[in-house]
Design a protein around this motif. Structure first.
Motif, PDB file in Angstrom:
ATOM      1  N   UNK A   1     -14.456  11.162   4.564  1.00 13.51           N
ATOM      2  CA  UNK A   1     -14.537   9.833   5.166  1.00 13.51           C
ATOM      3  C   UNK A   1     -13.227   9.066   4.947  1.00 13.51           C
ATOM      4  N   UNK A   2     -12.636   9.226   3.763  1.00 11.44           N
ATOM      5  CA  UNK A   2     -11.363   8.565   3.468  1.00 11.44           C
ATOM      6  C   UNK A   2     -10.277   9.033   4.437  1.00 11.44           C
ATOM      7  N   UNK A   3     -10.154  10.331   4.630  1.00 10.88           N
ATOM      8  CA  UNK A   3      -9.114  10.850   5.519  1.00 10.88           C
ATOM      9  C   UNK A   3      -9.391  10.505   6.980  1.00 10.88           C
ATOM     10  N   UNK A   4     -10.651  10.431   7.358  1.00  9.43           N
ATOM     11  CA  UNK A   4     -10.991  10.016   8.727  1.00  9.43           C
ATOM     12  C   UNK A   4     -10.571   8.557   8.943  1.00  9.43           C
ATOM     13  N   UNK A   5     -10.838   7.703   7.950  1.00  2.00           N
ATOM     14  CA  UNK A   5     -10.425   6.298   8.034  1.00  2.00           C
ATOM     15  C   UNK A   5      -8.898   6.198   8.057  1.00  2.00           C
ATOM     16  N   UNK A   6      -8.246   6.969   7.231  1.00  2.00           N
ATOM     17  CA  UNK A   6      -6.792   6.985   7.165  1.00  2.00           C
ATOM     18  C   UNK A   6      -6.193   7.388   8.514  1.00  2.00           C
ATOM     19  N   UNK A   7      -6.759   8.407   9.150  1.00  2.00           N
ATOM     20  CA  UNK A   7      -6.277   8.839  10.474  1.00  2.00           C
ATOM     21  C   UNK A   7      -6.463   7.749  11.515  1.00  2.00           C
ATOM     22  N   UNK A   8      -7.563   7.023  11.466  1.00  2.00           N
ATOM     23  CA  UNK A   8      -7.791   5.925  12.410  1.00  2.00           C
ATOM     24  C   UNK A   8      -6.765   4.816  12.222  1.00  2.00           C
ATOM     25  N   UNK A   9      -6.444   4.518  10.980  1.00  2.00           N
ATOM     26  CA  UNK A   9      -5.437   3.482  10.712  1.00  2.00           C
ATOM     27  C   UNK A   9      -4.078   3.927  11.250  1.00  2.00           C
TER      28      UNK A   9
ATOM     29  N   UNK B   1      -1.870   1.978  14.172  1.00  2.00           N
ATOM     30  CA  UNK B   1      -0.496   1.513  13.960  1.00  2.00           C
ATOM     31  C   UNK B   1       0.446   2.128  14.987  1.00  2.00           C
ATOM     32  N   UNK B   2       0.301   3.405  15.269  1.00  2.00           N
ATOM     33  CA  UNK B   2       1.154   4.054  16.261  1.00  2.00           C
ATOM     34  C   UNK B   2       0.924   3.500  17.658  1.00  2.00           C
ATOM     35  N   UNK B   3      -0.317   3.180  17.982  1.00  4.17           N
ATOM     36  CA  UNK B   3      -0.619   2.592  19.289  1.00  4.17           C
ATOM     37  C   UNK B   3       0.053   1.232  19.426  1.00  4.17           C
ATOM     38  N   UNK B   4       0.027   0.438  18.385  1.00  3.00           N
ATOM     39  CA  UNK B   4       0.680  -0.873  18.418  1.00  3.00           C
ATOM     40  C   UNK B   4       2.195  -0.712  18.563  1.00  3.00           C
ATOM     41  N   UNK B   5       2.760   0.262  17.879  1.00  3.66           N
ATOM     42  CA  UNK B   5       4.200   0.492  17.941  1.00  3.66           C
ATOM     43  C   UNK B   5       4.616   0.934  19.346  1.00  3.66           C
TER      44      UNK B   5
END
Length: 89
Positions: free
Chosen positions: A10-18, A22-26
């Motif tokens: 779950x931690x890595x899934x959340x990390x991937x979403x973050x 961020x990349x989408x905003x960039x």
């Protein structure tokens, strides 16, 4: 203060979403340095000579990382246009 425990998956899934967020905003941010064609489009001019004249007169910022590559500062193009904006009555 609360402590939140997550399973490793779950931690890595959340990390991937973050990271994706961020990349989408960039990607949504326009490039600071643009080529001559895009600069002419922003300035609504059709002549490369006019673009060169603006560059030579120091009215717009540019960089020349290689001999045949000239890039223009998007912010300076907008500032140039704003300098000729007329206020309404």
């Amino acid at each position: 203060m609360q402590v939140v425990c997550l399973q490793e998956e779950a931690f890595y899934a959340l990390f991937d979403k973050v990271i994706d967020h961020v990349e989408a905003k960039r990607r949504d941010m326009p490039d600071k340095w643009i080529d001559g064609e895009e600069a002419m489009h922003i300035l609504r001019i059709k002549s490369t000579t006019t673009l060169q004249k603006l560059r030579d007169e120091g009215k717009i910022r540019f960089t020349q990382p290689q001999k045949k590559i000239i890039l223009y500062d998007r912010d300076s193009l907008n500032e140039y246009l704003e300098s000729y904006a007329r206020e309404t009555f």
